[in-house]
Design a protein around this motif. Structure first.
Motif, PDB file in Angstrom:
ATOM      1  N   GLY A   1      33.463  61.409  50.865  1.00  0.00           N
ATOM      2  CA  GLY A   1      33.307  60.994  52.250  1.00  0.00           C
ATOM      3  C   GLY A   1      33.401  59.487  52.449  1.00  0.00           C
ATOM      4  N   GLY A   2      33.571  58.746  51.364  1.00  0.00           N
ATOM      5  CA  GLY A   2      33.702  57.299  51.468  1.00  0.00           C
ATOM      6  C   GLY A   2      35.148  56.887  51.660  1.00  0.00           C
ATOM      7  N   SER A   3      35.352  55.607  51.759  1.00  0.00           N
ATOM      8  CA  SER A   3      36.690  55.058  51.976  1.00  0.00           C
ATOM      9  C   SER A   3      36.918  54.003  50.894  1.00  0.00           C
ATOM     10  CB  SER A   3      36.728  54.449  53.378  1.00  0.00           C
ATOM     11  OG  SER A   3      38.017  54.074  53.743  1.00  0.00           O
ATOM     12  N   PRO A   4      37.883  54.221  49.993  1.00  0.00           N
ATOM     13  CA  PRO A   4      38.042  53.307  48.863  1.00  0.00           C
ATOM     14  C   PRO A   4      38.912  52.098  49.184  1.00  0.00           C
ATOM     15  CG  PRO A   4      39.487  55.208  48.598  1.00  0.00           C
ATOM     16  CD  PRO A   4      38.767  55.392  49.908  1.00  0.00           C
ATOM     17  N   ILE A   5      38.526  50.951  48.628  1.00  0.00           N
ATOM     18  CA  ILE A   5      39.426  49.801  48.599  1.00  0.00           C
ATOM     19  C   ILE A   5      39.276  49.172  47.227  1.00  0.00           C
ATOM     20  CG2 ILE A   5      37.774  48.190  49.676  1.00  0.00           C
ATOM     21  CD1 ILE A   5      40.298  46.970  51.122  1.00  0.00           C
ATOM     22  N   MET A   6      40.380  48.685  46.670  1.00  0.00           N
ATOM     23  CA  MET A   6      40.363  48.128  45.321  1.00  0.00           C
ATOM     24  C   MET A   6      41.096  46.794  45.355  1.00  0.00           C
ATOM     25  SD  MET A   6      40.666  51.425  42.855  1.00  0.00           S
ATOM     26  CE  MET A   6      39.704  52.907  43.285  1.00  0.00           C
ATOM     27  N   ALA A   7      40.426  45.769  44.900  1.00  0.00           N
ATOM     28  CA  ALA A   7      41.034  44.436  44.878  1.00  0.00           C
ATOM     29  C   ALA A   7      40.332  43.648  43.808  1.00  0.00           C
ATOM     30  CB  ALA A   7      40.877  43.757  46.234  1.00  0.00           C
ATOM     31  N   ASN A   8      41.106  43.128  42.860  1.00  0.00           N
ATOM     32  CA  ASN A   8      40.542  42.442  41.704  1.00  0.00           C
ATOM     33  C   ASN A   8      40.896  40.967  41.622  1.00  0.00           C
ATOM     34  OD1 ASN A   8      39.098  44.514  40.235  1.00  0.00           O
ATOM     35  ND2 ASN A   8      41.085  45.516  40.039  1.00  0.00           N
ATOM     36  N   ALA A   9      41.743  40.495  42.533  1.00  0.00           N
ATOM     37  CA  ALA A   9      42.138  39.084  42.462  1.00  0.00           C
ATOM     38  C   ALA A   9      41.013  38.225  43.028  1.00  0.00           C
ATOM     39  CB  ALA A   9      43.420  38.858  43.250  1.00  0.00           C
ATOM     40  N   LYS A  10      40.756  37.112  42.340  1.00  0.00           N
ATOM     41  CA  LYS A  10      39.662  36.263  42.817  1.00  0.00           C
ATOM     42  C   LYS A  10      39.985  35.665  44.179  1.00  0.00           C
ATOM     43  CE  LYS A  10      40.949  32.305  39.874  1.00  0.00           C
ATOM     44  NZ  LYS A  10      42.039  32.947  39.103  1.00  0.00           N
ATOM     45  N   GLN A  11      41.281  35.590  44.513  1.00  0.00           N
ATOM     46  CA  GLN A  11      41.667  35.052  45.824  1.00  0.00           C
ATOM     47  C   GLN A  11      41.197  35.920  46.985  1.00  0.00           C
ATOM     48  OE1 GLN A  11      43.718  35.427  43.233  1.00  0.00           O
ATOM     49  NE2 GLN A  11      45.171  33.753  43.050  1.00  0.00           N
ATOM     50  N   GLU A  12      40.978  37.206  46.726  1.00  0.00           N
ATOM     51  CA  GLU A  12      40.611  38.054  47.863  1.00  0.00           C
ATOM     52  C   GLU A  12      39.382  38.917  47.629  1.00  0.00           C
ATOM     53  OE1 GLU A  12      43.516  40.941  49.033  1.00  0.00           O
ATOM     54  OE2 GLU A  12      43.641  41.871  47.082  1.00  0.00           O
ATOM     55  N   ALA A  13      38.911  38.997  46.382  1.00  0.00           N
ATOM     56  CA  ALA A  13      37.793  39.907  46.104  1.00  0.00           C
ATOM     57  C   ALA A  13      36.580  39.649  47.011  1.00  0.00           C
ATOM     58  CB  ALA A  13      37.420  39.852  44.628  1.00  0.00           C
ATOM     59  N   PRO A  14      36.151  38.389  47.191  1.00  0.00           N
ATOM     60  CA  PRO A  14      34.985  38.189  48.064  1.00  0.00           C
ATOM     61  C   PRO A  14      35.249  38.614  49.517  1.00  0.00           C
ATOM     62  CG  PRO A  14      35.462  36.204  46.762  1.00  0.00           C
ATOM     63  CD  PRO A  14      36.607  37.140  46.562  1.00  0.00           C
ATOM     64  N   ASP A  15      36.457  38.378  49.990  1.00  0.00           N
ATOM     65  CA  ASP A  15      36.787  38.786  51.362  1.00  0.00           C
ATOM     66  C   ASP A  15      36.746  40.299  51.509  1.00  0.00           C
ATOM     67  OD1 ASP A  15      37.195  36.152  51.959  1.00  0.00           O
ATOM     68  OD2 ASP A  15      39.385  36.265  52.039  1.00  0.00           O
ATOM     69  N   VAL A  16      37.225  40.997  50.481  1.00  0.00           N
ATOM     70  CA  VAL A  16      37.205  42.461  50.529  1.00  0.00           C
ATOM     71  C   VAL A  16      35.761  42.958  50.493  1.00  0.00           C
ATOM     72  CG1 VAL A  16      37.804  44.546  49.225  1.00  0.00           C
ATOM     73  CG2 VAL A  16      39.533  42.772  49.598  1.00  0.00           C
ATOM     74  N   THR A  17      34.940  42.337  49.674  1.00  0.00           N
ATOM     75  CA  THR A  17      33.519  42.707  49.631  1.00  0.00           C
ATOM     76  C   THR A  17      32.869  42.506  50.999  1.00  0.00           C
ATOM     77  OG1 THR A  17      33.369  42.120  47.306  1.00  0.00           O
ATOM     78  CG2 THR A  17      31.310  42.214  48.521  1.00  0.00           C
ATOM     79  N   ARG A  18      33.218  41.425  51.649  1.00  0.00           N
ATOM     80  CA  ARG A  18      32.635  41.109  52.956  1.00  0.00           C
ATOM     81  C   ARG A  18      32.938  42.183  54.010  1.00  0.00           C
ATOM     82  NH1 ARG A  18      30.334  36.219  53.673  1.00  0.00           N
ATOM     83  NH2 ARG A  18      31.387  35.343  51.855  1.00  0.00           N
ATOM     84  N   LEU A  19      34.058  42.876  53.844  1.00  0.00           N
ATOM     85  CA  LEU A  19      34.431  43.972  54.758  1.00  0.00           C
ATOM     86  C   LEU A  19      33.743  45.278  54.412  1.00  0.00           C
ATOM     87  CD1 LEU A  19      38.325  43.650  54.649  1.00  0.00           C
ATOM     88  CD2 LEU A  19      36.859  43.054  56.595  1.00  0.00           C
ATOM     89  N   SER A  20      33.143  45.334  53.219  1.00  0.00           N
ATOM     90  CA  SER A  20      32.738  46.621  52.640  1.00  0.00           C
ATOM     91  C   SER A  20      31.269  46.935  52.889  1.00  0.00           C
ATOM     92  CB  SER A  20      33.018  46.607  51.129  1.00  0.00           C
ATOM     93  OG  SER A  20      34.397  46.385  50.885  1.00  0.00           O
ATOM     94  N   GLN A  21      30.928  48.204  52.658  1.00  0.00           N
ATOM     95  CA  GLN A  21      29.531  48.623  52.770  1.00  0.00           C
ATOM     96  C   GLN A  21      28.896  48.850  51.391  1.00  0.00           C
ATOM     97  OE1 GLN A  21      31.858  50.237  55.263  1.00  0.00           O
ATOM     98  NE2 GLN A  21      31.270  48.308  56.228  1.00  0.00           N
ATOM     99  N   GLY A  22      29.688  48.718  50.338  1.00  0.00           N
ATOM    100  CA  GLY A  22      29.147  48.861  48.986  1.00  0.00           C
ATOM    101  C   GLY A  22      30.128  48.296  47.977  1.00  0.00           C
TER     102      GLY A  22
END
Lengths: 254, 254, 254
Positions: free
Chosen positions: C36-57
């Motif tokens: 029931g979750g929604s996955p996103i995967m991003a490992n580059a340091k250029q965007e990882a924090p931004d992706v985390t900021r959008l996320s709920q976990g």
């Protein structure tokens, strides 16, 4: 048109250079093989242009970017333009981060795609329009036709917006595909795989919008056939039946 | 021989360090588990030699190279040679690009493989012979026996050429395996997984050519059994049944 | 509790940033979607924090480390702590190499996880206890309750030790989950996927130990239901049925 396209792909077995994200590589390779193409994947800048040079189509999918891959994608994209093979760009999650957005711009500055495919949020982002998105999935509604028209015009390319209905545009002509099944939205990488199949479909001779529409149509039909199987009870059991459907004798494609 | 090899692998559960391409990692891990081995995957040069040191076998598969991985592979390969565990080299797509070709040479300069496995085009390339290839798939026919003999002699290693029939050579002795099924050619990574299983098969005691042949035989038989299942209608439904077949009680292996 | 948790996850569809190993990415994305979750995967340091900021976990899984990813994980983990979303750390294979062990310490020095989950060997290693391990799989028995208590206390976090029974501890309270099936141990990444589901389960409102236990319970039940299907004959056929079970209407969850 659908049957003749798939037959032609299976006759030519185009080698498609898939520069795609690490989440969907295996599914993409198996799905492309099932469709009739031949997958190759290489992301190192030392060899990406050479691999493109051997290929009949190139997919650039930015789903899991890293710095080296961006350089390799641009080198491969330029090579594809040089030798005149189709390039499909899938700007996965472009609105999600500044980095992805900038990478898209950089690729689009240096590489001329044949088709840009994405969901509504991704395509809208490329032309400065706004639709509601959640991560890499678009949840907004927006005016899909105006989005694909804008993308197509601004980048001089075909544009395909995937969703409940797929809406495409090339040189001002709009086309719509209505095949498909909700289970496609419950497996990861169904949009990414479609990008690879579009590269394969575009690699054979014929009118560009015909080839795009035939590929979209076949893809959605395969999903419908798979979903109708009695042993399919969810996304897990759908997946193997979907690969089988993509691989089916094309006479059964209806 | 086949039954006793598989039983021994399942008794020892050899830890296999798979340095393999990102397309097939998941399939390789599941297939190796099903066969009876224990997979570990680590590509960073900071830990690859340490992981090899813990392992009973090493697979080097160059399907999706990047610079750091090459260094890590050489460090891991040297460690494997030092501690005396089997090394399987799979030169995926070696003829496709100069970079892959050079990486193969570099690995072969520094690491002594126990077995080199590949398709006709890949093996022929390593000894300067030419067969027709398409991307990472070999489509040429060539003289398979002379190819494996040459590779085996030039590199002082076992050589296995996979295809409709698998042809192998070690220390001048040629062996042929005739089990298998065309569906293996329709799923990505079937050759790559075999490399991992060969590393596991080679890790137990016994004659090298016996162990290679038993592994090839079991692999092909598993494919045949899977393909014969009534619910297998294409590559998608073949895949789960193939994993089950690899995992089956070995008494059923015939 | 199980049903209400899963219903809440499906209502909110939390976006989970999975920084995980390349072996299990596809399986993790499909399993998380099914839950029931929604996955996103991003490992580059250029965007990882931004992706985390959008996320709920956020999930941090160190199964296939490389240098850049470590930096990106720390940046993402700090961001998650800042914005107050749950962080699950899965120290895959931590005892196997000095590098993994050091990376774990580094992450734990900079990031406060909500839950650390692993097998007995991995958790024991984090608190300087010793249990017998083999590669990334724990084979030791040890005193599981004392292991999770120590980890929980030392790192001020929830601790979950997976195995035949799952044993957890948070703030001194110990809980045990007994659902599950041996086939989970025969497919790669079943523990890794659970980490992603825990991040999703933790992202909704409620008591932390209740949410962890409900997620563990649901996961194990889904495996039991899948394994009981008549067409499941091994790990290959188990896998699609398991994804279906995770995706099933929650009223059927029992």
């Amino acid at each position: 048109m659908v049957i003749s396209l798939v037959k032609q792909v299976r006759k030519e077995r185009p080698l498609i250079h898939n520069m795609t994200n690490t989440v969907v590589m295996n599914f993409t390779a198996n799905g492309l093989l099932a469709f009739g193409g031949s997958p190759i994947m290489a992301n190192a800048k030392q060899e990406a242009p050479d691999v493109t040079r051997l290929s009949q189509g190139l997919l650039l999918n930015i789903g899991t970017l890293h710095e080296d891959q961006v350089q390799a994608m641009i080198l491969a994209g330029k090579t594809a333009n040089e030798i005149g093979i189709p390039v499909v760009l899938d700007p996965v999650g472009a609105p999600a981060t500044t980095y992805r957005s900038e990478v898209c711009r950089k690729i689009l500055d240096e590489v001329q795609p044949t088709v840009i495919k994405g969901n509504a949020g991704e395509l809208a982002h490329l032309v400065g329009m706004e639709v509601e998105t959640k991560g890499v999935d678009s949840t907004g509604k927006g005016d899909l036709i105006s989005i694909v028209k804008e993308v197509s015009e601004e980048y001089g390319t075909g544009a395909v917006c995937t969703g409940e209905k797929d809406v495409g545009c090339i040189e001002g002509d709009v086309f719509i595909n209505e095949t498909g099944h909700p289970l496609l939205g419950q497996i990861t990488g169904s949009g990414c795989l479609l990008g690879s199949l579009l590269a394969a479909g575009l690699s054979v001779a014929g009118d560009t919008s015909d080839k795009i529409l035939a590929t979209l149509n076949y893809y959605g039909q395969a999903a419908e056939r798979a979903a109708s199987r009695p042993d399919v009870e969810g996304p897990g059991t759908f997946l193997p039946r979907f690969i089988d459907s993509l691989a089916a004798e094309v006479e059964h494609a209806g």
